[in-house]
Design a protein around this motif. Structure first.
Motif, PDB file in Angstrom:
ATOM      1  N   UNK A 303     104.190  96.320  17.527  1.00 53.64           N
ATOM      2  CA  UNK A 303     103.852  97.134  16.372  1.00 53.64           C
ATOM      3  C   UNK A 303     102.538  97.832  16.690  1.00 53.64           C
ATOM      4  N   UNK A 304     102.529  99.160  16.650  1.00 52.48           N
ATOM      5  CA  UNK A 304     101.376  99.922  17.116  1.00 52.48           C
ATOM      6  C   UNK A 304     100.149  99.705  16.234  1.00 52.48           C
ATOM      7  N   UNK A 305      99.002  99.525  16.886  1.00 53.74           N
ATOM      8  CA  UNK A 305      97.734  99.491  16.151  1.00 53.74           C
ATOM      9  C   UNK A 305      97.043 100.852  16.184  1.00 53.74           C
ATOM     10  N   UNK A 306      97.670 101.813  16.833  1.00 53.87           N
ATOM     11  CA  UNK A 306      97.053 103.137  16.961  1.00 53.87           C
ATOM     12  C   UNK A 306      97.616 104.142  15.962  1.00 53.87           C
ATOM     13  N   UNK A 307      98.865 103.967  15.567  1.00 57.92           N
ATOM     14  CA  UNK A 307      99.532 104.931  14.694  1.00 57.92           C
ATOM     15  C   UNK A 307      99.964 104.269  13.389  1.00 57.92           C
ATOM     16  N   UNK A 308     100.443 105.085  12.483  1.00 57.85           N
ATOM     17  CA  UNK A 308     100.996 104.558  11.241  1.00 57.85           C
ATOM     18  C   UNK A 308     102.430 104.148  11.523  1.00 57.85           C
ATOM     19  N   UNK A 309     102.596 102.938  11.980  1.00 55.73           N
ATOM     20  CA  UNK A 309     103.879 102.401  12.410  1.00 55.73           C
ATOM     21  C   UNK A 309     104.651 101.867  11.198  1.00 55.73           C
ATOM     22  N   UNK A 310     105.828 101.341  11.456  1.00 56.67           N
ATOM     23  CA  UNK A 310     106.615 100.724  10.400  1.00 56.67           C
ATOM     24  C   UNK A 310     106.899  99.270  10.763  1.00 56.67           C
ATOM     25  N   UNK A 311     106.939  98.435   9.741  1.00 57.60           N
ATOM     26  CA  UNK A 311     107.345  97.039   9.890  1.00 57.60           C
ATOM     27  C   UNK A 311     108.499  96.852   8.912  1.00 57.60           C
ATOM     28  N   UNK A 312     109.669  97.333   9.345  1.00 59.27           N
ATOM     29  CA  UNK A 312     110.806  97.404   8.456  1.00 59.27           C
ATOM     30  C   UNK A 312     111.283  96.069   7.927  1.00 59.27           C
ATOM     31  N   UNK A 313     111.032  95.006   8.687  1.00 59.49           N
ATOM     32  CA  UNK A 313     111.511  93.690   8.259  1.00 59.49           C
ATOM     33  C   UNK A 313     110.853  93.234   6.956  1.00 59.49           C
ATOM     34  N   UNK A 314     109.657  93.721   6.673  1.00 64.54           N
ATOM     35  CA  UNK A 314     108.997  93.331   5.426  1.00 64.54           C
ATOM     36  C   UNK A 314     109.707  93.922   4.213  1.00 64.54           C
TER      37      UNK A 314
END
Length: 416
Positions: A303-314
């Motif tokens: 999961x990227x710490x540089x961009x606005x990523x997604x954590x779809x599992x949440x």
């Protein structure tokens, strides 16, 4: 240190990415995982919107102002510090404690809070400059930063890349903060196992990453190495064990359920049990891990710490996986597993029927006349095996015949 459970989260990727998203429902969710601390990663203001910044909004470890928080986390950026202080208060009212990052090795390329730098970066961290500890003002400024955040109610600091920072400075800084704020804990990101005694016994850290021990062992076991590596790591750590922080994931590592690691979340259960239930080491999980997050959208399965990523599992959790995490972490938080004595059973079961030390890992936890047997199966098939309890444990000797699913574990109560 008594076993602690730490939940790491990037608040910019939680719900709408604001401090205000942390209300009763969010805290109740974290508490359902038996967590004691939330590590809010990426709070202190970092560089963003410049050509040399990595990603958008940028890296949380390229700090540009140690006395500020990121404006994008606030509903009203002009009142962002007040909103952070309100977050601290809500965290404490929920019965949880709060950890933030302390980054003592480098600052952003445009400087931070007047801290002297060396004018170059380590490795490929091209959005940073290394802090200059030869400058007479450096230590005082960094200590003041720690005091500033501790005075705002921060309960702990996860200290970045401590092996690249003078240990004498860290020792003095920890002692100073603990003198004025005795309850504050310090968590060190360390990789060299040979350095563990220095940072725990001399410098004064409360917890250290066991990256080169537990993490590397279970990752290797997942790829075919013998499960005996868990015993060897435990034996090598000795009295340092209670200062270890185990993890299967954090922001630097690949998601454990991803194809790069286990492949599916259900194949992580044995490793989870070994990390949470064996001995009194603390445990950290990374948000989304408990829901089966695989980060399939990213080639590196992080999961990227540089961009606005997604954590779809949440948003769409695997409920069965979430329930297993809750059950396992709930066990870890009981007195028996949080502070009981520990007995590795591998040595006395190498010839037990069906027991394969290269694939099976068994241990006891005991406290106040209660005992639990835990058996982990690090293999691709369900196993039928026998586990011997020797008289040396103080329990009634006996044999237990068990069936353990592939890459899973079972625990049963045993009696003295």
């Amino acid at each position: 240190m008594r076993k602690q459970i730490i939940y790491q989260v990037l608040p910019r990727l939680w719900k709408n990415g604001r401090f205000s998203d942390w209300e009763e429902d969010s805290f109740d969710y974290v508490k359902s995982l038996s967590a004691d601390y939330i590590w809010f990663t990426g709070i202190i203001r970092h560089a963003t919107g410049k050509e040399w910044v990595k990603g958008n909004p940028g890296c949380p470890y390229s700090i540009c102002d140690y006395y500020d928080v990121n404006p994008y986390l606030a509903d009203n950026p002009d009142k962002r510090m007040e909103e952070f202080e309100a977050l601290v208060a809500r965290t404490h009212r929920a019965g949880l404690k709060l950890v933030i990052d302390f980054v003592p090795n480098h600052v952003s390329r445009d400087g931070a809070s007047g801290i002297p730098t060396c004018g170059y970066c380590d490795y490929d961290w091209t959005d940073t400059l290394k802090i200059d500890y030869s400058h007479p003002e450096t230590e005082g400024r960094l200590m003041d930063i720690l005091e500033f955040w501790a005075s705002k109610g921060v309960d702990g600091f996860r200290c970045d890349m401590i092996e690249m920072v003078p240990p004498d400075f860290l020792k003095r800084a920890i002692a100073r903060v603990k003198a004025s704020h005795p309850g504050v804990i310090f968590i060190g990101e360390a990789y060299g196992r040979h350095n563990y005694p220095l940072y725990l016994k001399e410098v004064g850290f409360d917890l250290l990453y066991d990256k080169s021990g537990y993490y590397d062992s279970v990752r290797s076991i997942q790829k075919g190495m013998t499960a005996e590596a868990l015993t060897w790591n435990w034996q090598s750590l000795g009295d340092l064990q209670d200062g270890m922080l185990n993890f299967l994931e954090n922001h630097d590592e690949q998601r454990c359920a991803s194809p790069a690691f286990a492949g599916r979340p259900q194949l992580c259960y044995a490793a989870l049990a070994a990390g949470t239930l064996f001995n009194n080491a603390s445990f950290m999980l990374y948000f989304g891990q408990e829901c089966g997050e695989q980060a399939l959208q990213n080639e590196d399965y992080r999961t990227s710490i540089f961009n606005t990523d997604t954590v779809g599992s949440l948003r769409s959790p695997d409920e069965a996986v979430l329930e297993r995490y809750r059950r396992t972490l709930g066990l870890a938080a009981t007195p028996l597993f949080r502070e009981g004595s520990n007995w590795d059973l591998g040595y006395c079961n190498s010839d037990s029927e069906g027991f394969n030390p290269k694939a099976h890992f068994a241990f006891l936890r005991m406290l106040d006349g209660k005992a639990a047997l835990v058996v982990c199966n690090f293999s691709n098939h369900e196993c039928s095996l026998t586990v011997r309890i020797p008289k040396e444990t103080g329990l009634a000797p006996g044999l237990f015949k068990l069936n353990v699913p592939a890459w899973d574990y079972i625990t049963i109560q045993v009696f003295s």
